[in-house]
Design a protein around this motif. Structure first.
Motif, PDB file in Angstrom:
ATOM      1  N   ASN A  95      -6.674  -0.556  10.790  1.00 55.05           N
ATOM      2  CA  ASN A  95      -5.881   0.607  10.630  1.00 55.05           C
ATOM      3  C   ASN A  95      -4.617   0.849   9.642  1.00 55.05           C
ATOM      4  O   ASN A  95      -3.694  -0.085  10.160  1.00 55.05           O
ATOM      5  N   HIS A  96      -4.135   1.540   8.678  1.00 56.01           N
ATOM      6  CA  HIS A  96      -3.347   1.741   8.188  1.00 56.01           C
ATOM      7  C   HIS A  96      -2.220   2.962   7.845  1.00 56.01           C
ATOM      8  O   HIS A  96      -1.102   3.275   6.791  1.00 56.01           O
ATOM      9  N   THR A  97      -2.722   3.702   8.385  1.00 55.82           N
ATOM     10  CA  THR A  97      -2.108   5.272   8.817  1.00 55.82           C
ATOM     11  C   THR A  97      -1.227   5.424  10.446  1.00 55.82           C
ATOM     12  O   THR A  97      -2.038   5.603  11.348  1.00 55.82           O
ATOM     13  N   TRP A  98      -0.480   5.466  10.254  1.00 56.96           N
ATOM     14  CA  TRP A  98       0.784   4.856  11.288  1.00 56.96           C
ATOM     15  C   TRP A  98       1.766   6.181  11.330  1.00 56.96           C
ATOM     16  O   TRP A  98       2.089   6.887  10.559  1.00 56.96           O
ATOM     17  N   THR A  99       2.440   6.761  12.731  1.00 58.01           N
ATOM     18  CA  THR A  99       2.828   7.271  12.903  1.00 58.01           C
ATOM     19  C   THR A  99       3.704   7.160  14.266  1.00 58.01           C
ATOM     20  O   THR A  99       3.391   6.282  15.321  1.00 58.01           O
ATOM     21  N   ILE A 100       5.007   7.588  14.161  1.00 60.21           N
ATOM     22  CA  ILE A 100       5.927   7.082  15.470  1.00 60.21           C
ATOM     23  C   ILE A 100       5.836   8.038  16.668  1.00 60.21           C
ATOM     24  O   ILE A 100       5.231   9.820  16.278  1.00 60.21           O
ATOM     25  N   LYS A 101       4.631   7.923  17.969  1.00 58.30           N
ATOM     26  CA  LYS A 101       5.064   7.839  19.766  1.00 58.30           C
ATOM     27  C   LYS A 101       6.197   8.851  19.238  1.00 58.30           C
ATOM     28  O   LYS A 101       7.162   8.519  19.029  1.00 58.30           O
ATOM     29  N   GLU A 102       6.034  11.034  19.585  1.00 58.13           N
ATOM     30  CA  GLU A 102       6.753  11.982  20.006  1.00 58.13           C
ATOM     31  C   GLU A 102       7.059  11.422  21.276  1.00 58.13           C
ATOM     32  O   GLU A 102       6.981  10.696  22.081  1.00 58.13           O
ATOM     33  N   LYS A 103       8.530  10.843  21.737  1.00 61.19           N
ATOM     34  CA  LYS A 103       9.193  10.817  22.923  1.00 61.19           C
ATOM     35  C   LYS A 103       8.942  11.813  23.300  1.00 61.19           C
ATOM     36  O   LYS A 103       9.357  12.994  22.988  1.00 61.19           O
ATOM     37  N   LYS A 104       9.283  12.425  24.769  1.00 68.26           N
ATOM     38  CA  LYS A 104       8.971  13.454  25.959  1.00 68.26           C
ATOM     39  C   LYS A 104      10.273  14.820  25.597  1.00 68.26           C
ATOM     40  O   LYS A 104      10.048  15.603  25.209  1.00 68.26           O
ATOM     41  N   GLU A 105      11.204  13.616  24.838  1.00 69.92           N
ATOM     42  CA  GLU A 105      12.462  14.779  24.504  1.00 69.92           C
ATOM     43  C   GLU A 105      12.875  15.097  22.798  1.00 69.92           C
ATOM     44  O   GLU A 105      12.894  16.471  22.579  1.00 69.92           O
ATOM     45  N   VAL A 123       2.708  -4.846   2.838  1.00 66.99           N
ATOM     46  CA  VAL A 123       3.976  -3.928   3.686  1.00 66.99           C
ATOM     47  C   VAL A 123       3.155  -2.567   2.660  1.00 66.99           C
ATOM     48  O   VAL A 123       2.095  -3.147   2.355  1.00 66.99           O
ATOM     49  N   ILE A 124       3.694  -1.344   3.832  1.00 66.19           N
ATOM     50  CA  ILE A 124       3.117   0.120   3.856  1.00 66.19           C
ATOM     51  C   ILE A 124       4.583   1.432   3.796  1.00 66.19           C
ATOM     52  O   ILE A 124       4.869   0.738   4.439  1.00 66.19           O
ATOM     53  N   ASN A 125       3.993   1.295   2.565  1.00 64.36           N
ATOM     54  CA  ASN A 125       5.282   2.396   2.457  1.00 64.36           C
ATOM     55  C   ASN A 125       4.769   4.489   2.251  1.00 64.36           C
ATOM     56  O   ASN A 125       3.788   4.328   1.555  1.00 64.36           O
ATOM     57  N   GLY A 126       4.918   4.395   3.170  1.00 68.44           N
ATOM     58  CA  GLY A 126       4.646   6.516   3.254  1.00 68.44           C
ATOM     59  C   GLY A 126       5.705   7.167   3.005  1.00 68.44           C
ATOM     60  O   GLY A 126       6.283   7.388   2.670  1.00 68.44           O
ATOM     61  N   ARG A 127       5.359   8.186   3.371  1.00 66.80           N
ATOM     62  CA  ARG A 127       6.205   9.264   2.896  1.00 66.80           C
ATOM     63  C   ARG A 127       7.678   9.628   2.837  1.00 66.80           C
ATOM     64  O   ARG A 127       8.475   9.839   1.606  1.00 66.80           O
ATOM     65  N   SER A 128       8.265   8.464   3.908  1.00 58.65           N
ATOM     66  CA  SER A 128       9.873   8.917   3.571  1.00 58.65           C
ATOM     67  C   SER A 128      10.356   8.407   2.879  1.00 58.65           C
ATOM     68  O   SER A 128      11.287   9.081   2.022  1.00 58.65           O
ATOM     69  N   THR A 129       9.539   7.085   2.477  1.00 57.64           N
ATOM     70  CA  THR A 129      10.326   6.276   0.914  1.00 57.64           C
ATOM     71  C   THR A 129       9.969   7.281  -0.302  1.00 57.64           C
ATOM     72  O   THR A 129      10.325   7.103  -0.866  1.00 57.64           O
ATOM     73  N   LEU A 130       8.721   8.006  -0.479  1.00 54.65           N
ATOM     74  CA  LEU A 130       8.325   8.748  -1.166  1.00 54.65           C
ATOM     75  C   LEU A 130       9.075   9.624  -1.505  1.00 54.65           C
ATOM     76  O   LEU A 130       9.727  10.332  -2.537  1.00 54.65           O
ATOM     77  N   ASN A 131       9.694  10.467  -0.681  1.00 57.26           N
ATOM     78  CA  ASN A 131      10.504  11.207  -0.790  1.00 57.26           C
ATOM     79  C   ASN A 131      12.234  10.964  -1.327  1.00 57.26           C
ATOM     80  O   ASN A 131      12.182  11.725  -2.088  1.00 57.26           O
ATOM     81  N   ARG A 132      12.414   9.817  -0.477  1.00 53.63           N
ATOM     82  CA  ARG A 132      13.524   9.325  -1.115  1.00 53.63           C
ATOM     83  C   ARG A 132      13.499   8.618  -2.434  1.00 53.63           C
ATOM     84  O   ARG A 132      14.584   9.310  -3.306  1.00 53.63           O
ATOM     85  N   TRP A 133      12.798   8.399  -3.030  1.00 55.45           N
ATOM     86  CA  TRP A 133      12.203   8.306  -4.667  1.00 55.45           C
ATOM     87  C   TRP A 133      12.427   9.434  -5.741  1.00 55.45           C
ATOM     88  O   TRP A 133      11.993   9.293  -5.938  1.00 55.45           O
ATOM     89  N   LYS A 134      11.658  10.799  -4.930  1.00 54.43           N
ATOM     90  CA  LYS A 134      11.522  11.524  -4.773  1.00 54.43           C
ATOM     91  C   LYS A 134      10.334  11.688  -5.679  1.00 54.43           C
ATOM     92  O   LYS A 134      10.209  12.209  -7.401  1.00 54.43           O
ATOM     93  N   ALA A 135       9.194  10.264  -5.413  1.00 53.14           N
ATOM     94  CA  ALA A 135       8.072  10.060  -6.831  1.00 53.14           C
ATOM     95  C   ALA A 135       6.689  10.812  -6.173  1.00 53.14           C
ATOM     96  O   ALA A 135       6.973  11.893  -5.279  1.00 53.14           O
ATOM     97  N   LEU A 168       0.498  -1.196   0.016  1.00 57.35           N
ATOM     98  CA  LEU A 168       0.058   0.218  -0.184  1.00 57.35           C
ATOM     99  C   LEU A 168       1.246   1.171   0.073  1.00 57.35           C
ATOM    100  O   LEU A 168       1.900   1.424   1.134  1.00 57.35           O
ATOM    101  N   VAL A 169       0.586   1.951  -1.616  1.00 61.59           N
ATOM    102  CA  VAL A 169       1.246   3.182  -0.701  1.00 61.59           C
ATOM    103  C   VAL A 169       0.124   4.349  -0.014  1.00 61.59           C
ATOM    104  O   VAL A 169      -0.578   4.829  -0.908  1.00 61.59           O
ATOM    105  N   ASP A 170       0.613   4.536   0.858  1.00 59.04           N
ATOM    106  CA  ASP A 170       0.082   5.440   1.240  1.00 59.04           C
ATOM    107  C   ASP A 170       1.231   6.853   1.928  1.00 59.04           C
ATOM    108  O   ASP A 170       1.713   6.893   3.017  1.00 59.04           O
ATOM    109  N   ASN A 171       0.334   7.779   0.989  1.00 58.15           N
ATOM    110  CA  ASN A 171       0.916   9.767   1.569  1.00 58.15           C
ATOM    111  C   ASN A 171       0.915  10.352   3.076  1.00 58.15           C
ATOM    112  O   ASN A 171       1.375  10.773   3.666  1.00 58.15           O
ATOM    113  N   GLY A 172      -0.753   9.430   4.030  1.00 60.69           N
ATOM    114  CA  GLY A 172      -0.551   9.668   4.935  1.00 60.69           C
ATOM    115  C   GLY A 172       0.248   8.743   6.580  1.00 60.69           C
ATOM    116  O   GLY A 172       0.140   9.661   7.219  1.00 60.69           O
ATOM    117  N   SER A 173       0.952   7.628   6.038  1.00 62.53           N
ATOM    118  CA  SER A 173       1.563   7.084   7.353  1.00 62.53           C
ATOM    119  C   SER A 173       2.822   8.472   6.828  1.00 62.53           C
ATOM    120  O   SER A 173       3.503   8.157   6.040  1.00 62.53           O
TER     121      SER A 173
END
Length: 255
Positions: A162-172, A110-122, A34-39
């Protein structure tokens, strides 16, 4: 890169299908991606990791949980770097990508999110069901699989995945609040801002350091008399044969 009606050929219209593609991962053709720009992260589900016959020892610890759009939290098996090829020869890209491995049921591998799309400049088009990416001598592309996309989407609706994921922010990692401090007593214009989470000892040392170096602050335009032309110089690219025209003066506020 742009899309037109030719890129939409083969896709049954009208549709609201997700963009599901096939990539070569570690030498294996891997479908149901899945290509998910929201992940914000790239996800590989544990069954896919096992089907690729990857050594579990390649997994590196990753202690931050994933948070879905609905607020669900999932802890990870780890993070792994894998060789991924997008496109078909000769118009293809090869990259090493980091995947967060998740042990939970999914209709996708697999889910490909924004990080990979940006690396591909896709660039992606859900209307055309197409991904385009620049290569050295042109543009590569990969078409989405509309049949697989509909199968996966029906399965997603059935079990409410659910397939749109983000990493939980650490306090720091969160932005620290700042407070204004007066460096010259009685002169409210000469203030700066420091963090509110500093210890009392660090706060005292920082405040003293700033007061001892007041000369590096520019409180007004008069405090910036100029910069040597040996450092930097601004030039206007003007035609000497043209008559100069004076524009109205622009006034900028000191702030």
């Amino acid at each position: 890169m742009f899309f037109n009606e030719k890129d939409a050929r083969g896709a049954r219209q009208p549709h609201n299908d997700p963009l599901v593609i096939t990539l070569t991962i570690e030498g294996f053709n891997t479908k149901r991606i899945l290509v998910d720009n929201g992940s914000s992260v790239d996800i590989m589900y544990l069954p896919a990791f096992q089907q690729l016959k990857l050594d579990p020892r390649r997994l590196c610890p990753f202690d931050s949980p994933l948070i879905s759009f609905s607020g669900d939290r999932v802890y990870l098996k780890g993070i792994v770097m894998l060789k991924v090829i997008i496109g078909t020869y000769p118009k293809q890209l090869t990259r090493q990508l980091d995947f967060l491995v998740v042990d939970c049921p999914s209709s996708y591998n697999v889910i490909n999110g924004r990080s990979t799309l940006n690396r591909w400049k896709a660039a992606t088009s859900t209307y055309c069901l197409n991904v385009k990416f620049p290569i050295e001598d042109g543009v590569g592309e990969v078409k989405g699989d509309q049949v697989l996309a509909r199968e996966c989407y029906q399965a997603v609706l059935a079990v409410k995945e659910n397939h749109t994921w983000t990493i939980k922010e650490k306090k720091e990692d969160k932005v620290e609040a700042l407070e204004a401090v007066e460096l010259v007593k009685g002169e409210t214009a000469k203030v700066t801002r420091i963090g509110t989470t500093l210890s009392l000892e660090m706060r005292t040392k920082l405040f003293q350091f700033l007061k001892e170096n007041l000369d590096v602050f520019a409180w007004s335009h008069e405090d910036i008399p100029g910069i040597s032309r040996q450092v930097i110089q601004h030039k206007l690219n003007m035609d000497p044969g043209r008559k100069p025209i004076q524009q109205r003066r622009l006034v900028f506020a000191p702030e």
